[in-house]
Scaffold this active site. Structure first.
Site, PDB file in Angstrom:
ATOM      1  N   ALA A  65       3.134  39.943  39.068  1.00 36.46           N
ATOM      2  CA  ALA A  65       3.681  40.516  40.644  1.00 36.46           C
ATOM      3  C   ALA A  65       2.319  40.415  41.060  1.00 36.46           C
ATOM      4  O   ALA A  65       1.253  40.842  40.567  1.00 36.46           O
ATOM      5  CB  ALA A  65       4.241  41.770  40.457  1.00 36.46           C
ATOM      6  N   GLY A 109       5.364  39.895  35.794  1.00 39.47           N
ATOM      7  CA  GLY A 109       6.388  39.560  36.732  1.00 39.47           C
ATOM      8  C   GLY A 109       6.834  38.014  36.289  1.00 39.47           C
ATOM      9  O   GLY A 109       7.809  37.431  36.419  1.00 39.47           O
ATOM     10  N   GLU A 112       8.553  37.699  33.345  1.00 37.84           N
ATOM     11  CA  GLU A 112       9.836  37.948  33.521  1.00 37.84           C
ATOM     12  C   GLU A 112      10.672  37.056  34.337  1.00 37.84           C
ATOM     13  O   GLU A 112      12.115  37.107  33.973  1.00 37.84           O
ATOM     14  CB  GLU A 112       9.895  39.614  34.252  1.00 37.84           C
ATOM     15  CG  GLU A 112       9.321  40.549  33.374  1.00 37.84           C
ATOM     16  CD  GLU A 112       8.874  41.784  34.147  1.00 37.84           C
ATOM     17  OE1 GLU A 112       7.911  41.803  34.943  1.00 37.84           O
ATOM     18  OE2 GLU A 112       9.578  42.733  34.083  1.00 37.84           O
ATOM     19  N   GLU A 132       1.301  44.898  32.341  1.00 37.49           N
ATOM     20  CA  GLU A 132       1.277  46.220  33.428  1.00 37.49           C
ATOM     21  C   GLU A 132       0.676  47.151  32.678  1.00 37.49           C
ATOM     22  O   GLU A 132       0.250  48.096  33.624  1.00 37.49           O
ATOM     23  CB  GLU A 132       2.823  46.139  33.611  1.00 37.49           C
ATOM     24  CG  GLU A 132       3.268  44.892  34.485  1.00 37.49           C
ATOM     25  CD  GLU A 132       4.088  44.040  33.357  1.00 37.49           C
ATOM     26  OE1 GLU A 132       3.748  44.044  32.214  1.00 37.49           O
ATOM     27  OE2 GLU A 132       4.967  43.177  33.969  1.00 37.49           O
TER      28      GLU A 132
HETATM   29  N1  CAA Z   1      -1.981  39.653  41.468  1.00 38.62           N
HETATM   30  C1  CAA Z   1      -2.740  39.510  42.758  1.00 38.62           C
HETATM   31  N2  CAA Z   1      -3.788  38.455  42.403  1.00 38.62           N
HETATM   32  C2  CAA Z   1      -3.946  38.067  41.168  1.00 38.62           C
HETATM   33  C3  CAA Z   1      -3.088  38.116  40.044  1.00 38.62           C
HETATM   34  C4  CAA Z   1      -1.938  39.185  40.429  1.00 38.62           C
HETATM   35  N3  CAA Z   1      -0.990  39.332  39.518  1.00 38.62           N
HETATM   36  N4  CAA Z   1      -3.417  37.265  39.084  1.00 38.62           N
HETATM   37  C5  CAA Z   1      -4.413  36.777  39.638  1.00 38.62           C
HETATM   38  N5  CAA Z   1      -4.897  36.925  40.751  1.00 38.62           N
HETATM   39  C6  CAA Z   1      -5.912  36.523  41.726  1.00 38.62           C
HETATM   40  C7  CAA Z   1      -7.149  37.072  41.173  1.00 38.62           C
HETATM   41  O1  CAA Z   1      -7.475  38.181  42.031  1.00 38.62           O
HETATM   42  C8  CAA Z   1      -8.005  35.973  41.772  1.00 38.62           C
HETATM   43  O2  CAA Z   1      -8.030  36.117  43.032  1.00 38.62           O
HETATM   44  P1  CAA Z   1      -9.731  36.130  44.119  1.00 38.62           P
HETATM   45  O3  CAA Z   1     -10.066  34.791  43.789  1.00 38.62           O
HETATM   46  O4  CAA Z   1      -9.212  36.320  45.462  1.00 38.62           O
HETATM   47  O5  CAA Z   1     -10.437  37.304  43.268  1.00 38.62           O
HETATM   48  C9  CAA Z   1      -7.484  34.568  41.468  1.00 38.62           C
HETATM   49  O6  CAA Z   1      -5.938  35.124  41.561  1.00 38.62           O
HETATM   50  C10 CAA Z   1      -7.568  33.857  40.277  1.00 38.62           C
HETATM   51  O7  CAA Z   1      -7.682  35.123  39.354  1.00 38.62           O
HETATM   52  P2  CAA Z   1      -8.991  35.179  38.432  1.00 38.62           P
HETATM   53  O8  CAA Z   1     -10.179  35.042  38.973  1.00 38.62           O
HETATM   54  O9  CAA Z   1      -8.908  36.528  37.805  1.00 38.62           O
HETATM   55  O10 CAA Z   1      -8.824  34.246  37.284  1.00 38.62           O
HETATM   56  P3  CAA Z   1      -9.276  34.213  35.726  1.00 38.62           P
HETATM   57  O11 CAA Z   1      -8.895  32.891  35.109  1.00 38.62           O
HETATM   58  O12 CAA Z   1     -10.363  34.843  35.595  1.00 38.62           O
HETATM   59  O13 CAA Z   1      -8.221  35.267  35.113  1.00 38.62           O
HETATM   60  C11 CAA Z   1      -5.945  36.327  34.573  1.00 38.62           C
HETATM   61  C12 CAA Z   1      -6.928  35.204  34.862  1.00 38.62           C
HETATM   62  C13 CAA Z   1      -6.422  36.737  33.404  1.00 38.62           C
HETATM   63  C14 CAA Z   1      -4.274  36.026  34.555  1.00 38.62           C
HETATM   64  C15 CAA Z   1      -6.460  37.329  35.613  1.00 38.62           C
HETATM   65  O14 CAA Z   1      -6.145  36.939  37.043  1.00 38.62           O
HETATM   66  C16 CAA Z   1      -5.472  38.449  35.386  1.00 38.62           C
HETATM   67  O15 CAA Z   1      -5.761  39.400  34.631  1.00 38.62           O
HETATM   68  N6  CAA Z   1      -4.561  38.499  36.253  1.00 38.62           N
HETATM   69  C17 CAA Z   1      -3.512  39.722  36.421  1.00 38.62           C
HETATM   70  C18 CAA Z   1      -2.608  39.936  35.373  1.00 38.62           C
HETATM   71  C19 CAA Z   1      -1.749  41.068  35.291  1.00 38.62           C
HETATM   72  O16 CAA Z   1      -2.028  42.329  35.263  1.00 38.62           O
HETATM   73  N7  CAA Z   1      -0.377  40.855  35.684  1.00 38.62           N
HETATM   74  C20 CAA Z   1       0.716  41.649  35.787  1.00 38.62           C
HETATM   75  C21 CAA Z   1       0.805  42.075  37.473  1.00 38.62           C
HETATM   76  S1  CAA Z   1       1.923  43.659  37.517  1.00 38.62           S
HETATM   77  C22 CAA Z   1       3.355  42.989  37.298  1.00 38.62           C
HETATM   78  O17 CAA Z   1       3.644  41.702  37.065  1.00 38.62           O
HETATM   79  C23 CAA Z   1       4.582  44.032  37.579  1.00 38.62           C
HETATM   80  C24 CAA Z   1       6.116  43.815  37.335  1.00 38.62           C
HETATM   81  O18 CAA Z   1       6.317  43.675  36.435  1.00 38.62           O
HETATM   82  C25 CAA Z   1       6.970  43.834  38.308  1.00 38.62           C
END
Ligand code: CAA
Length: 258
Positions: A65, A109, A112, A132
């Site tokens: 998400a 998400g 999911e 998360e």
């Molecule tokens: N939400 C918003 N933006 C996201 C994102 C997310 N879940 N995942 C990646 N992005 C964005 C990053 O912020 C980045 O944007 P900027 O260039 O503007 O900074 C862009 O996508 C590229 O990402 P990275 O530079 O981080 O890419 P990477 O290859 O270095 O890392 C990754 C990849 C490990 C997936 C890392 O992006 C990451 O950890 N993302 C978050 C993963 C996460 O925590 N997901 C769970 C979300 S909460 C949820 O899903 C709740 C639910 O169940 C409803």
């Protein structure tokens, strides 16, 4: 309707829906989930569609998400909006089969959403996770329930509690995905499966989806009874007559969804 966060292409009975927020690794925001729910509803209602494929990019199916959209929300806002509840409820009501074709990050998400589809075909680059917990929250789109049904309590609990990622090989071994294919062949393999499904009687494919999903919602005895009634009811269709006649006459069936 013009979509901004997804791409929809329809050909030969298959709707291919591609998540398209490349700058955010296809993170799921409200707009994307709304557009996706609308697209699957339209595909479900369209005579041109008999199977749906949901995919992302080689780098990410979806990295979760959208954290940036959620970060400043309060409990009151989340609860009153029923955050993502309406959109995902619309998505899972789809009656036609949906295949998830996933590569790269399949997180939070995103994992999911893949699990809301009817089966998952993964490329060998796929990484699954429910991270998360690292954000001080937990899964909110069904992850604690669906992942547990797929892979069992121990692995689900570990994934949700530690946030560790699972690779494609482990995901296949644990029953999360139906099979793993080389990333370069993912689209070809998934479209071939979707085309195969699209050739069947739509009445039969919808009944199969209904019956298999029943295994998650009810007892074994009720599920078997439900399957039996669905099976018997297919004998009211012309496609059953055609399917069995074509077998006996050693020719390809011509299903008409009647
Ligand atoms: N939400 C918003 N933006 C996201 C994102 C997310 N879940 N995942 C990646 N992005 C964005 C990053 O912020 C980045 O944007 P900027 O260039 O503007 O900074 C862009 O996508 C590229 O990402 P990275 O530079 O981080 O890419 P990477 O290859 O270095 O890392 C990754 C990849 C490990 C997936 C890392 O992006 C990451 O950890 N993302 C978050 C993963 C996460 O925590 N997901 C769970 C979300 S909460 C949820 O899903 C709740 C639910 O169940 C409803």
């Amino acid at each position: 309707m013009a979509y901004e966060t997804i791409i929809v292409e329809i050909a030969e009975g298959v709707a291919l829906i591609t998540l398209n927020r490349p700058d955010a690794l296809n993170a799921l925001n409200s707009q994307l989930l709304r557009e996706l729910a609308t697209a699957v509803e339209k595909a479900d209602a369209s005579d041109k569609v008999r199977c749906i494929v949901l995919t992302g990019s080689d780098k990410a199916f979806a990295a979760g998400a959208d954290i940036k959209e959620m970060a400043d929300k309060t409990f009151v806002e989340m609860y009153r909006e029923n955050f993502f509840g309406a959109e995902t409820d619309r998505f899972i009501k789809t009656r036609k089969p949906i295949i998830a074709a996933v590569s790269g990050y399949v997180l939070g998400g995103g994992c999911e959403l893949a699990m809301m589809c009817d089966f998952i075909i993964a490329s060998d680059t796929a990484k699954f996770g429910q991270p998360e917990i690292n954000l001080g929250v937990m899964a909110g789109l069904g992850g604690t329930q669906r992942l547990t049904r797929f892979v069992g309590k121990s692995k689900s609990m570990e994934m949700h509690l530690t946030g560790r990622f699972m690779n494609a090989e482990e995901a296949e071994r644990s029953g999360l995905v139906s099979r793993v294919v080389p990333v370069k062949k993912l689209k070809e393999e998934v479209m071939s499966a979707a085309n195969k499904i699209a050739e069947k009687s739509l009445l039969a494919t919808m009944a199969v989806k209904d019956a298999v999903n029943c295994a998650y919602e009810t007892t074994m005895a009720e599920g078997i009874n439900y399957e039996r009634r669905l099976f018997q009811s297919l004998f009211a269709t012309e496609d059953q007559t055609e399917g069995m006649a074509s077998y006996i006459e050693k020719r390809e069936p011509q299903f008409r969804d009647k």
